[in-house]
Scaffold this motif. Structure first.
Motif, PDB file in Angstrom:
ATOM      1  N   ASN A   1       0.834  -1.198   0.000  1.00 53.28           N
ATOM      2  CA  ASN A   1       0.000   0.000   0.000  1.00 53.28           C
ATOM      3  C   ASN A   1       0.870   1.250   0.000  1.00 53.28           C
ATOM      4  OD1 ASN A   1      -2.960  -0.826   0.375  1.00 53.28           O
ATOM      5  ND2 ASN A   1      -1.936  -2.018   1.972  1.00 53.28           N
ATOM      6  N   PHE A   2       0.379   2.289  -0.660  1.00 55.40           N
ATOM      7  CA  PHE A   2       1.032   3.590  -0.631  1.00 55.40           C
ATOM      8  C   PHE A   2       0.460   4.437   0.497  1.00 55.40           C
ATOM      9  CE2 PHE A   2       2.052   2.842  -5.209  1.00 55.40           C
ATOM     10  CZ  PHE A   2       3.395   3.174  -5.173  1.00 55.40           C
ATOM     11  N   ASN A   3       1.280   5.361   0.978  1.00 50.43           N
ATOM     12  CA  ASN A   3       0.839   6.364   1.934  1.00 50.43           C
ATOM     13  C   ASN A   3       0.503   7.634   1.148  1.00 50.43           C
ATOM     14  OD1 ASN A   3       0.487   7.820   4.427  1.00 50.43           O
ATOM     15  ND2 ASN A   3       2.537   8.692   4.122  1.00 50.43           N
ATOM     16  N   ASN A   4      -0.783   7.997   1.109  1.00 49.63           N
ATOM     17  CA  ASN A   4      -1.211   9.163   0.334  1.00 49.63           C
ATOM     18  C   ASN A   4      -0.827  10.459   1.031  1.00 49.63           C
ATOM     19  OD1 ASN A   4      -2.372   7.253  -1.290  1.00 49.63           O
ATOM     20  ND2 ASN A   4      -4.480   7.728  -0.734  1.00 49.63           N
ATOM     21  N   ILE A   5      -0.145  11.333   0.303  1.00 48.67           N
ATOM     22  CA  ILE A   5       0.262  12.635   0.847  1.00 48.67           C
ATOM     23  C   ILE A   5      -0.064  13.727  -0.163  1.00 48.67           C
ATOM     24  CG2 ILE A   5       2.084  11.707   2.330  1.00 48.67           C
ATOM     25  CD1 ILE A   5       4.110  12.508   0.172  1.00 48.67           C
ATOM     26  N   ARG A   6      -0.105  14.970   0.309  1.00 50.47           N
ATOM     27  CA  ARG A   6      -0.398  16.093  -0.588  1.00 50.47           C
ATOM     28  C   ARG A   6       0.872  16.777  -1.079  1.00 50.47           C
ATOM     29  NH1 ARG A   6      -4.157  19.297   3.430  1.00 50.47           N
ATOM     30  NH2 ARG A   6      -2.504  18.456   4.773  1.00 50.47           N
ATOM     31  N   THR A   7       1.906  16.815  -0.239  1.00 54.56           N
ATOM     32  CA  THR A   7       3.169  17.455  -0.616  1.00 54.56           C
ATOM     33  C   THR A   7       4.337  16.593  -0.151  1.00 54.56           C
ATOM     34  OG1 THR A   7       3.488  18.701   1.450  1.00 54.56           O
ATOM     35  CG2 THR A   7       2.083  19.710  -0.250  1.00 54.56           C
ATOM     36  N   ALA A   8       5.491  16.845  -0.741  1.00 54.93           N
ATOM     37  CA  ALA A   8       6.686  16.073  -0.386  1.00 54.93           C
ATOM     38  C   ALA A   8       7.073  16.262   1.075  1.00 54.93           C
ATOM     39  CB  ALA A   8       7.846  16.460  -1.297  1.00 54.93           C
ATOM     40  N   ASN A   9       6.725  17.407   1.655  1.00 56.08           N
ATOM     41  CA  ASN A   9       7.047  17.673   3.058  1.00 56.08           C
ATOM     42  C   ASN A   9       6.306  16.734   4.011  1.00 56.08           C
ATOM     43  OD1 ASN A   9       8.887  19.779   2.672  1.00 56.08           O
ATOM     44  ND2 ASN A   9       7.250  21.292   2.463  1.00 56.08           N
ATOM     45  N   GLU A  10       5.202  16.147   3.541  1.00 56.89           N
ATOM     46  CA  GLU A  10       4.405  15.260   4.389  1.00 56.89           C
ATOM     47  C   GLU A  10       4.873  13.807   4.318  1.00 56.89           C
ATOM     48  OE1 GLU A  10       0.390  15.649   3.114  1.00 56.89           O
ATOM     49  OE2 GLU A  10       0.195  17.760   3.696  1.00 56.89           O
ATOM     50  N   ALA A  11       5.893  13.530   3.525  1.00 57.35           N
ATOM     51  CA  ALA A  11       6.317  12.148   3.308  1.00 57.35           C
ATOM     52  C   ALA A  11       6.701  11.453   4.611  1.00 57.35           C
ATOM     53  CB  ALA A  11       7.487  12.115   2.338  1.00 57.35           C
ATOM     54  N   ASP A  12       6.212  10.235   4.765  1.00 53.67           N
ATOM     55  CA  ASP A  12       6.548   9.395   5.910  1.00 53.67           C
ATOM     56  C   ASP A  12       7.808   8.612   5.564  1.00 53.67           C
ATOM     57  OD1 ASP A  12       6.765   7.465   7.899  1.00 53.67           O
ATOM     58  OD2 ASP A  12       4.608   7.074   8.001  1.00 53.67           O
ATOM     59  N   PRO A  13       8.892   8.795   6.310  1.00 54.14           N
ATOM     60  CA  PRO A  13      10.147   8.105   5.983  1.00 54.14           C
ATOM     61  C   PRO A  13      10.071   6.594   6.143  1.00 54.14           C
ATOM     62  CG  PRO A  13      10.324   9.240   8.094  1.00 54.14           C
ATOM     63  CD  PRO A  13       9.035   9.685   7.477  1.00 54.14           C
ATOM     64  N   LYS A  14       9.013   6.090   6.759  1.00 54.59           N
ATOM     65  CA  LYS A  14       8.873   4.647   6.958  1.00 54.59           C
ATOM     66  C   LYS A  14       7.883   4.014   5.985  1.00 54.59           C
ATOM     67  CE  LYS A  14       9.917   4.976  11.906  1.00 54.59           C
ATOM     68  NZ  LYS A  14       9.438   4.698  13.281  1.00 54.59           N
ATOM     69  N   ARG A  15       7.403   4.827   5.014  1.00 56.86           N
ATOM     70  CA  ARG A  15       6.405   4.335   4.071  1.00 56.86           C
ATOM     71  C   ARG A  15       6.797   4.687   2.638  1.00 56.86           C
ATOM     72  NH1 ARG A  15       1.175   4.296   6.121  1.00 56.86           N
ATOM     73  NH2 ARG A  15       0.598   3.300   4.131  1.00 56.86           N
ATOM     74  N   ALA A  16       6.183   3.983   1.692  1.00 60.11           N
ATOM     75  CA  ALA A  16       6.251   4.372   0.288  1.00 60.11           C
ATOM     76  C   ALA A  16       5.130   5.373   0.057  1.00 60.11           C
ATOM     77  CB  ALA A  16       6.075   3.159  -0.611  1.00 60.11           C
ATOM     78  N   ASN A  17       5.468   6.602  -0.309  1.00 58.03           N
ATOM     79  CA  ASN A  17       4.505   7.685  -0.391  1.00 58.03           C
ATOM     80  C   ASN A  17       4.070   7.948  -1.831  1.00 58.03           C
ATOM     81  OD1 ASN A  17       4.828   8.881   2.551  1.00 58.03           O
ATOM     82  ND2 ASN A  17       6.894   8.498   1.777  1.00 58.03           N
ATOM     83  N   ILE A  18       2.877   8.531  -1.991  1.00 55.86           N
ATOM     84  CA  ILE A  18       2.398   8.888  -3.327  1.00 55.86           C
ATOM     85  C   ILE A  18       1.637  10.211  -3.269  1.00 55.86           C
ATOM     86  CG2 ILE A  18       0.234   7.562  -3.137  1.00 55.86           C
ATOM     87  CD1 ILE A  18       0.635   6.894  -6.177  1.00 55.86           C
ATOM     88  N   ILE A  19       1.907  11.067  -4.258  1.00 56.90           N
ATOM     89  CA  ILE A  19       1.222  12.357  -4.398  1.00 56.90           C
ATOM     90  C   ILE A  19       0.338  12.303  -5.635  1.00 56.90           C
ATOM     91  CG2 ILE A  19       1.538  14.827  -4.828  1.00 56.90           C
ATOM     92  CD1 ILE A  19       4.227  14.662  -3.432  1.00 56.90           C
TER      93      ILE A  19
END
Length: 365
Positions: free
Chosen positions: A60-78
């Protein structure tokens, strides 16, 4: 205070190809998250479609709005595109081309702003992405314009070799007129600089290929070697660049002489990429040298014919991610060395001595 992990931006590429498959297969390895914080620029809904098609329910991806919200322990997606976009696996469409551009543009803007440290681009379709906003042969030329880089080099990288091209995406009939002493020298300077700064190779050895069969055979099969290539090599040597050649392509690769150099400069696209992909297709990486930023890409394309079939190997994409991380670290080290020139650093402890013993010695200039 501990240093933050490197933030790696990933553009989704063509939504109907294997981009999401190789991205998710790579990021599903938890060890990746120990090395970097990945941020995919694309669409959570498109990602969910591919995840279902590939039966990757454990990812699963971690949904974020901006790069600043990225979770360092997850694969993030904008999310960068319209939620109503339609995925048509294996098909080229204008909608998919537009989505490729929108994701790429969003990632590039964050790269310019310093919100991500490097960019890994999943494959695009070079036809459907064309528009008023994107009128380029590929990623390389687009990024060169975005970062105002007139001097750049497409460099293919693997554990076996590094090979760049003097002319890249141009018709073969135009190659001889484009090959000039100035252009070859320019590419050699870029290559030498990137090998030292981005790959931590001290005093790199560069092989230069000829343009004609048998490297012109003394002018019998073409004069470009005598008139253009050899003078460029001589001027490069005056600049302190250890460039040798020109070597006949067939004998150079057939004899294994390519293993004796840190990098190779080919004259045109297929001269360099054909042997590279024969030797390193599944683990090859496309690196854009000469940019102020870091960009890598897998060496394969969209592979529409196998999209959604769980047949795509993530090896090349994984290596592209690793290379982005390694180049970032190498540049940081280079900065430290530049600040403290008298301090001792281990640049490349595994590098062998500078003795060159080639089977094609008669081609050395």
């Amino acid at each position: 205070m501990s240093r933050q992990k490197i933030k790696i931006g990933i553009s989704q590429g063509d939504i109907n190809g294997i981009g999401y498959e190789v991205i998710m297969k790579t990021l599903s390895d938890a060890r990746i998250l120990e090395m970097c914080t990945p941020i995919v620029y694309g669409s959570p809904k498109v990602a969910a479609y591919h995840r279902k098609a590939l039966d990757m329910n454990n990812f699963n991806f971690n949904n974020i709005r901006t790069a600043n919200e990225a979770d360092p322990k997850r694969a993030n997606i904008i999310n960068c595109i319209d939620d109503n976009i339609r995925v048509e696996l294996g098909k080229s469409s204008d909608i998919a081309g537009e989505a490729s551009y929108m994701a790429l543009d969003a990632a590039v803007q964050d790269l310019k702003s310093g919100l991500i440290d490097a960019l890994v681009t999943a494959p695009i379709n070079k036809d459907n992405i064309q528009s008023e906003k994107f009128n380029f042969p590929g990623h390389t030329e687009f990024l060169a314009e975005q970062f105002e880089s007139k001097d750049y080099l497409m460099l293919m990288v693997s554990e076996m070799m590094k090979i760049g091209v003097v002319t890249s995406h141009v018709p073969l009939a135009q190659v001889p007129e484009l090959i000039t002493e100035k252009l070859i020298l320019n590419k050699l300077r870029i290559m030498a600089n990137t090998l030292e700064k981005d790959f931590s190779i001290k005093k790199p050895r560069i092989a230069v290929l000829g343009l004609n069969p048998h490297a012109g055979d003394g002018g019998l099969l073409g004069s470009e070697e005598k008139d253009v290539i050899i003078p460029a090599i001589e001027k490069a040597k005056e600049d302190g660049i250890l460039a040798l050649g020109p070597y006949p392509t067939d004998g150079f690769f057939g004899s294994g002489d390519y293993t004796k150099f840190d990098a190779i400069l080919a004259m045109f696209h297929d001269q360099g990429l054909t042997p590279f992909k024969l030797i390193s297709f599944e683990k090859g990486v496309n690196y854009t040298a000469g940019l102020p930023v870091i960009r890598t890409s897998p060496s394969h394309g969209t592979a529409f014919d196998i999209a959604g079939e769980d047949k795509a190997s993530p090896d090349s994409f994984r290596q592209a991610l690793y290379l982005a991380i390694d180049v970032h670290k190498s540049r940081e080290l280079y900065k430290e060395i530049s600040k403290n020139p008298l301090k001792k650093y281990e640049i490349n402890p595994n590098q062998v001595d500078e003795t060159i013993d080639l089977q094609s010695e008669d081609q050395e200039i």
